[in-house]
Design a protein around this motif. Sequence first.
Motif, short mmCIF file in Angstrom:
data_model
loop_
_atom_site.label_atom_id
_atom_site.label_comp_id
_atom_site.label_asym_id
_atom_site.label_seq_id
_atom_site.Cartn_x
_atom_site.Cartn_y
_atom_site.Cartn_z
N PRO A 272 114.60 41.41 79.65
CA PRO A 272 114.78 42.62 80.08
C PRO A 272 114.36 42.80 81.53
N GLU A 273 113.23 42.09 81.82
CA GLU A 273 112.77 41.97 83.41
C GLU A 273 113.81 41.54 84.25
N ARG A 276 116.35 44.14 85.02
CA ARG A 276 116.04 44.97 85.94
C ARG A 276 116.19 44.50 87.32
N ARG A 281 116.36 49.72 87.11
CA ARG A 281 116.24 50.39 86.02
C ARG A 281 117.46 51.22 85.38
N SER A 312 117.21 45.75 74.81
CA SER A 312 117.18 46.33 76.11
C SER A 312 118.56 46.85 76.29
N THR A 326 123.13 44.77 77.75
CA THR A 326 122.45 44.89 76.58
C THR A 326 121.93 43.54 75.93
#
Length: 464
Positions: A272-273, A276, A281, A312, A326
């Motif tokens: 997820p990081e 981003r 975001r 995520s 995703t």
Amino acid sequence: MGDMGSFERTLPAEAVARVREGFRTRATVPRRFRTGQLKALRRLITENEKELAQALAEDLGKHPLESRISEFALLENEIGHALLHLPAWMEETAVKVPLVLQPAQARVVPQPLGVVLILAPWNYPVQLLLAPLIGALAAGNCAVLKPSELAPATAQLLCRLVPEYLDPQVVAIVDGGPETAAALLQERFDHIFFTGGEHTGREVLQAAARHLTPVTLELGGKCPAVVVDGHWGNIARRLAHGKFLNAGQTCTAPDYVLAVGRAAEQLRTHLPESVRELFGRRPVRSKDYGRIVNERHFDRLAGYLGQGTVLSGGGTERSSRYIEPTVLVDVDPDAPVMREEIFGPILPVLEVPSLEEAVAFINDRPAPLAAYLFSERPKNQRIFEDTVRAGAVGHNICNAHPLVPGLPFGGTGASGMGAYHGRHSFDTFSHRRPVLSKSALVETLKVGYPPYSWSKAEVLKRLL
């Protein structure tokens, strides 16, 4: 050279007949002609890059820099590689002649196949149409091109540009949908090169069988990525970039991840990081993130989102064909998302206890176009290379092997047959014809003619 209007009215049979006649003139055989067409193809790309990038943005939401990296630069490098090495590729190769046939000379001579058909997909509609053409032209062939109707802006632009830059007696391009492809497949070709899905690949192969036409199939499959050890942040970034490039619509993209041991916990944090980091975001606002090609594929992909826990992403917007990058966890290995090629921005992550279990999981399924291992340990890399069945293997990086012109690109089993890029493209579109020359002025073969005798048998035993 012809205009867009006159070209659109060209029927498949007329296009094939025109380039078939062009091949009969043998105009494509001299090296000078081949290099001239390759240089013209390079000009087509460099002089129209902005317009091509706009078409790709309209069809797939691609950022111009992504188009440069994944479409135009690859083509320019392939053309440069072909121009540099074409003299060597075209050379005859001498072969040693057995004593029984001497004096004689034997050689292998690369010959053009004739007229080839190139059927391209929609996900990289410039690169995957023109990259096979590079090999076809380098090998001295004529070609009929069929771009994908699912990338209409790009297809229409290429239909205008190709006859402006390339000899229309050598290269024809035919626009249209499935009915056009079906009509083309009724024609006789000397080779068919298809890039696309497994279902259509079977149809192409069946059509080719009617004329005993050789076929190259570049298909896809569920490319796995196995994560064992390494720098977790870098691994997650490379996985995210490899998966979500072109909104996941890449045949070599990692389709799912098998995380060995503690790798699963690390990826839950770092994936997820990395998303981003790449797209912000709110990826819906990112100019660097693409869109799904059409609503049919959007609906298919949206159906996968409920087949696991969304770690995520998960956001969708049908009106703009947007699906958020995703990551899914807690996925049933037998769910449709794990049985069907995803070809979109959804990445399932499954936990496995060992590398051996990961290899067994992969080999229990059809062979993918590529398989990736993330591990710094040479032992793990050797095990992966020796035991995994896949078209290609990548260590610690995804999607990069097509960028190396010297590496063959192709699948195995359900992921395709045949290969191209660099010398492999030239060989795919060539017949390596054997030639044996022996003078008839002196007869040295009588020992092998009837009537046979004991003395002849003894001589032949020594000679053979």
